[in-house]
Scaffold this motif. Structure first.
Motif, mmCIF file in Angstrom:
data_model
loop_
_atom_site.group_PDB
_atom_site.id
_atom_site.type_symbol
_atom_site.label_atom_id
_atom_site.label_comp_id
_atom_site.label_asym_id
_atom_site.label_seq_id
_atom_site.Cartn_x
_atom_site.Cartn_y
_atom_site.Cartn_z
ATOM 1 N N VAL A 293 0.914 -0.862 0.016
ATOM 2 C CA VAL A 293 0.008 -0.118 0.000
ATOM 3 C C VAL A 293 0.901 1.287 0.131
ATOM 4 C CG1 VAL A 293 -1.611 1.340 1.272
ATOM 5 C CG2 VAL A 293 -1.960 -1.307 1.230
ATOM 6 N N ASP A 294 1.963 1.144 0.614
ATOM 7 C CA ASP A 294 2.787 2.567 0.742
ATOM 8 C C ASP A 294 3.561 2.726 -0.653
ATOM 9 O OD1 ASP A 294 4.720 4.221 2.101
ATOM 10 O OD2 ASP A 294 6.224 3.280 1.531
ATOM 11 N N ARG A 295 3.653 1.692 -1.311
ATOM 12 C CA ARG A 295 4.095 1.801 -2.774
ATOM 13 C C ARG A 295 3.211 2.478 -3.708
ATOM 14 N NH1 ARG A 295 6.842 -3.196 -2.013
ATOM 15 N NH2 ARG A 295 4.994 -4.323 -2.851
ATOM 16 N N LEU A 296 1.903 2.110 -3.390
ATOM 17 C CA LEU A 296 0.674 2.653 -4.322
ATOM 18 C C LEU A 296 0.575 4.023 -3.515
ATOM 19 C CD1 LEU A 296 -1.891 2.578 -5.768
ATOM 20 C CD2 LEU A 296 -3.161 1.953 -3.504
ATOM 21 N N ILE A 297 0.970 4.675 -2.637
ATOM 22 C CA ILE A 297 0.860 5.935 -1.917
ATOM 23 C C ILE A 297 1.833 6.679 -2.751
ATOM 24 C CG2 ILE A 297 1.136 7.591 -0.155
ATOM 25 C CD1 ILE A 297 -0.382 5.299 1.522
ATOM 26 N N GLN A 298 3.183 6.076 -2.834
ATOM 27 C CA GLN A 298 4.251 6.957 -3.250
ATOM 28 C C GLN A 298 3.995 7.175 -4.715
ATOM 29 O OE1 GLN A 298 6.747 8.323 -1.845
ATOM 30 N NE2 GLN A 298 5.966 7.317 0.095
ATOM 31 N N ALA A 299 3.411 6.130 -5.674
ATOM 32 C CA ALA A 299 3.139 6.465 -7.021
ATOM 33 C C ALA A 299 1.875 7.359 -7.319
ATOM 34 C CB ALA A 299 2.548 4.822 -7.582
ATOM 35 N N LEU A 300 1.017 7.507 -6.320
ATOM 36 C CA LEU A 300 0.048 8.409 -6.275
ATOM 37 C C LEU A 300 0.512 9.821 -6.132
ATOM 38 C CD1 LEU A 300 -3.012 6.582 -4.760
ATOM 39 C CD2 LEU A 300 -2.883 7.132 -6.965
ATOM 40 N N LEU A 301 1.664 10.003 -5.408
ATOM 41 C CA LEU A 301 2.076 11.286 -5.150
ATOM 42 C C LEU A 301 2.729 11.894 -6.543
ATOM 43 C CD1 LEU A 301 3.861 10.799 -1.717
ATOM 44 C CD2 LEU A 301 1.969 12.117 -2.105
ATOM 45 N N ASN A 302 3.003 11.382 -7.306
ATOM 46 C CA ASN A 302 3.330 11.590 -8.517
ATOM 47 C C ASN A 302 2.356 12.537 -9.306
ATOM 48 O OD1 ASN A 302 6.060 10.323 -8.283
ATOM 49 N ND2 ASN A 302 5.042 8.447 -9.132
ATOM 50 N N TYR A 303 1.243 12.213 -8.795
ATOM 51 C CA TYR A 303 0.092 13.294 -9.525
ATOM 52 C C TYR A 303 -0.280 14.250 -8.683
ATOM 53 C CZ TYR A 303 -0.410 8.777 -12.207
ATOM 54 O OH TYR A 303 -0.324 7.727 -13.002
ATOM 55 N N CYS A 304 0.280 14.434 -7.472
ATOM 56 C CA CYS A 304 -0.052 15.649 -6.690
ATOM 57 C C CYS A 304 1.001 16.673 -6.701
ATOM 58 C CB CYS A 304 -0.225 15.162 -5.108
ATOM 59 S SG CYS A 304 -1.427 13.683 -5.078
ATOM 60 N N ASN A 305 0.891 17.567 -7.683
ATOM 61 C CA ASN A 305 1.555 18.823 -7.880
ATOM 62 C C ASN A 305 0.989 20.024 -7.555
ATOM 63 O OD1 ASN A 305 3.943 16.818 -9.176
ATOM 64 N ND2 ASN A 305 2.400 16.765 -10.900
ATOM 65 N N THR A 306 -0.411 20.158 -7.404
ATOM 66 C CA THR A 306 -0.997 21.324 -6.884
ATOM 67 C C THR A 306 -2.310 20.878 -6.125
ATOM 68 O OG1 THR A 306 -2.828 21.202 -8.716
ATOM 69 C CG2 THR A 306 -0.458 22.296 -9.035
ATOM 70 N N THR A 307 -2.591 21.917 -5.272
ATOM 71 C CA THR A 307 -3.903 21.625 -4.470
ATOM 72 C C THR A 307 -4.954 20.789 -5.297
ATOM 73 O OG1 THR A 307 -3.361 23.322 -3.043
ATOM 74 C CG2 THR A 307 -5.584 22.535 -2.812
ATOM 75 N N ALA A 308 -5.231 21.338 -6.519
ATOM 76 C CA ALA A 308 -6.097 20.909 -7.280
ATOM 77 C C ALA A 308 -5.895 19.334 -7.772
ATOM 78 C CB ALA A 308 -6.548 21.862 -8.377
ATOM 79 N N SER A 309 -4.856 18.880 -8.091
ATOM 80 C CA SER A 309 -4.541 17.643 -8.521
ATOM 81 C C SER A 309 -4.466 16.688 -7.496
ATOM 82 C CB SER A 309 -3.250 17.426 -9.134
ATOM 83 O OG SER A 309 -2.137 18.075 -8.384
ATOM 84 N N SER A 310 -4.082 17.299 -6.291
ATOM 85 C CA SER A 310 -3.920 16.446 -4.856
ATOM 86 C C SER A 310 -5.389 16.136 -4.349
ATOM 87 C CB SER A 310 -3.278 17.516 -3.704
ATOM 88 O OG SER A 310 -2.005 17.636 -4.335
ATOM 89 N N VAL A 311 -6.351 17.213 -4.340
ATOM 90 C CA VAL A 311 -7.820 16.732 -3.911
ATOM 91 C C VAL A 311 -8.284 15.741 -5.001
ATOM 92 C CG1 VAL A 311 -7.987 19.003 -2.762
ATOM 93 C CG2 VAL A 311 -8.898 18.883 -5.036
ATOM 94 N N ILE A 312 -8.178 15.778 -6.189
ATOM 95 C CA ILE A 312 -8.521 14.750 -6.930
ATOM 96 C C ILE A 312 -8.058 13.467 -6.605
ATOM 97 C CG2 ILE A 312 -8.407 13.694 -9.334
ATOM 98 C CD1 ILE A 312 -10.672 15.969 -9.338
ATOM 99 N N THR A 313 -6.850 13.143 -6.469
ATOM 100 C CA THR A 313 -5.979 11.933 -6.112
ATOM 101 C C THR A 313 -6.475 11.342 -4.804
ATOM 102 O OG1 THR A 313 -4.314 12.826 -7.700
ATOM 103 C CG2 THR A 313 -4.028 10.953 -6.080
#
Length: 470
Positions: free
Chosen positions: A93-113
């Motif tokens: 699950v931690d690997r999944l979180i690290q992979a998802l963090l790649n899509y979190c570059n702004t507040t907007a993209s972060s809340v979607i993810t």
């Protein structure tokens, strides 16, 4: 559906001025419930002092309720929360979180993810969804802190908390999973001293697996992230997050050098073998479930057992599992002390008849078509006093079932309506936000202005769904 910076700031100021700590809220709700019982529900023939003593006694007895809906249920709920957190801390699950963090570059993209992940997992298990959302929000904030980038952290936290808007319509919902148990409904109605012909159970495919619930779940999965995204695009309430230390994760067993019998704690054969055995036993019991062909085996204890096995398997060793437990157990401290207070509130509402007054005052104007909608409203109100879905179901459930039977309304739909009402006002009742607040280090005033907006959207989703779909 635009939200300006002024509107956001006004909401934040309002919640900051109105909201104390969640534990203080529980105390205040206890006082309010006692006053409501005294001045609204007290029989005219009973003296005020005698009735007050009776209510205080009920409250004290409720604190230590040892029934299936009391401390036993509290332990079930804490196990779901702890096991969900332990599972979220597994390397997979931690690997999944690290992979998802790649899509979190702004507040907007972060809340979607964050919201998509939390809502999806919340439909599987509320504990896993809540803890995943909390950890994901925290890791997003840590990433922005490292990069010295501003973030609306409260909004990202609300995205993680949005999982509590869908959980009761998912696989770990209290009302729906309890209703699946063979013979549960007649026994509950018997204990409530209500005599009618009631079905033995309500199968999975009529509640969780129904087209209504699937449509509403998909609507939440699409519209909630969309709303948060629009708020983020308009938001100017961004600051660089600050933390004293990064969120702790489990040490790898390879870094340790066990000796003697301690080697068993680090044995992958024992840890993974035990986890696999639990999973196989759970699958065997599911396959051989002697029910009516439904998925009635999906109950709280079954989910806990399967998550225990999955956690042991994915952590690979008992040592890593126990290290995760040390981290996860801290998140139930607030719930551990607050659960008894809400059981006390539940006892007051039950013994005084307040919950019947609340429900009847709304459902009395209903017919067979509108009963689910009014049940949804009444459940949302009751949830403010009893945030435990199982606790609320144990008291309001008999009223819901009896009213549906009397009005010849759809029982599965009415049960779902109660579940929707329970989860709907979670966005304003901070009880279940305690684990998320502990992990993210956010304050309720930072989170609730945004979750309140999600609650308004939820009213439209659930209300329209219950009124339009048959």
């Amino acid at each position: 559906m635009s939200v300006t910076e002024n509107h956001q700031g006004r909401l934040i100021r309002i919640f900051k001025n109105l909201l104390p700590s969640p534990f203080t809220i529980a105390i205040l709700l206890t006082i309010v419930t006692l006053l409501l019982a005294q001045f609204v529900a007290k029989p005219k023939s009973e003296p005020h002092f005698d009735f007050f003593i009776k209510m205080v006694t009920s409250w004290e007895n409720g604190l230590w309720d040892s029934s299936a809906g009391g401390l036993y249920f509290a332990f079930q709920m804490m196990m779901i929360l702890v096991l969900g957190h332990i599972l979220a801390l597994t390397p997979a699950v931690d690997r999944l979180i690290q992979a998802l963090l790649n899509y979190c570059n702004t507040t907007a993209s972060s809340v979607i993810t964050v919201s998509l992940g939390a809502i999806t997992l919340g439909l599987i298990n509320w504990g896993l969804g809540l803890i995943f959302g909390a950890i994901m929000a925290r890791k997003v904030a840590e990433k922005f802190a490292k990069e010295h980038k501003p973030l609306n952290y409260g909004l990202v936290g609300a995205a993680g908390y949005a999982t509590m808007m869908v959980w009761h319509g998912g696989l770990s919902g209290s009302a729906t999973t309890k209703s699946m148990e063979e013979g549960y409904i007649p026994e509950m109605m018997k204990n409530a001293h209500i005599s009618r012909n009631f079905p033995n159970n309500v199968p999975f495919e009529l509640t969780i697996g129904s087209s209504l619930n699937i449509i509403i779940a998909l609507s939440c999965l699409i519209l909630i992230p969309a709303l948060l995204y629009l708020i983020a695009k308009k938001s100017k309430n961004e600051q660089i997050p600050k933390f004293d230390a990064e969120f702790a994760h489990v040490l790898k067993s390879e870094d340790e050098k066990p000796e003697g019998a301690e080697r068993l704690d680090y044995s992958r054969i024992l840890g993974m073998g035990l986890g696999a055995s639990f999973l196989l036993l759970g699958i065997y019991k599911a396959v051989n479930y002697e029910g009516d062909g439904s998925l009635g085996f999906i109950q709280l204890n079954f989910i806990n057992f399967m998550f225990l096995g999955l956690s042991l398997l994915l952590h690979r060793s008992i040592s890593n599992f126990l290290k995760s437990l040390d981290i996860a157990i801290n998140d139930v401290s607030g719930i551990l002390i607050q659960f008894p207070f809400y059981f006390g509130i539940l006892a007051i509402m039950q013994s005084s008849g307040l919950i019947v007054l609340f429900s009847d005052s709304i459902t009395s104007i209903a017919n067979s078509k509108t009963l689910p909608f009014f049940t949804f409203i009444s459940a949302g109100l009751v949830n403010m006093f009893i945030p435990s879905g199982g606790g609320q179901w144990s008291v309001q459930g008999p009223i819901v079932i009896e009213t549906a039977s009397r009005l010849d309304a759809s029982l599965p739909k009415t049960i779902l309506a109660m579940a929707y009402g329970d989860q709907w006002t979670n966005m304003l009742q901070p009880f279940w936000a305690l684990p998320l607040l502990g992990i993210t280090k956010l304050k309720p005033q930072q989170l609730l202005p945004y979750s309140f907006l999600v609650m308004l959207l939820g009213f439209l989703i659930f209300g329209i769904g219950l009124l339009v779909f048959s």
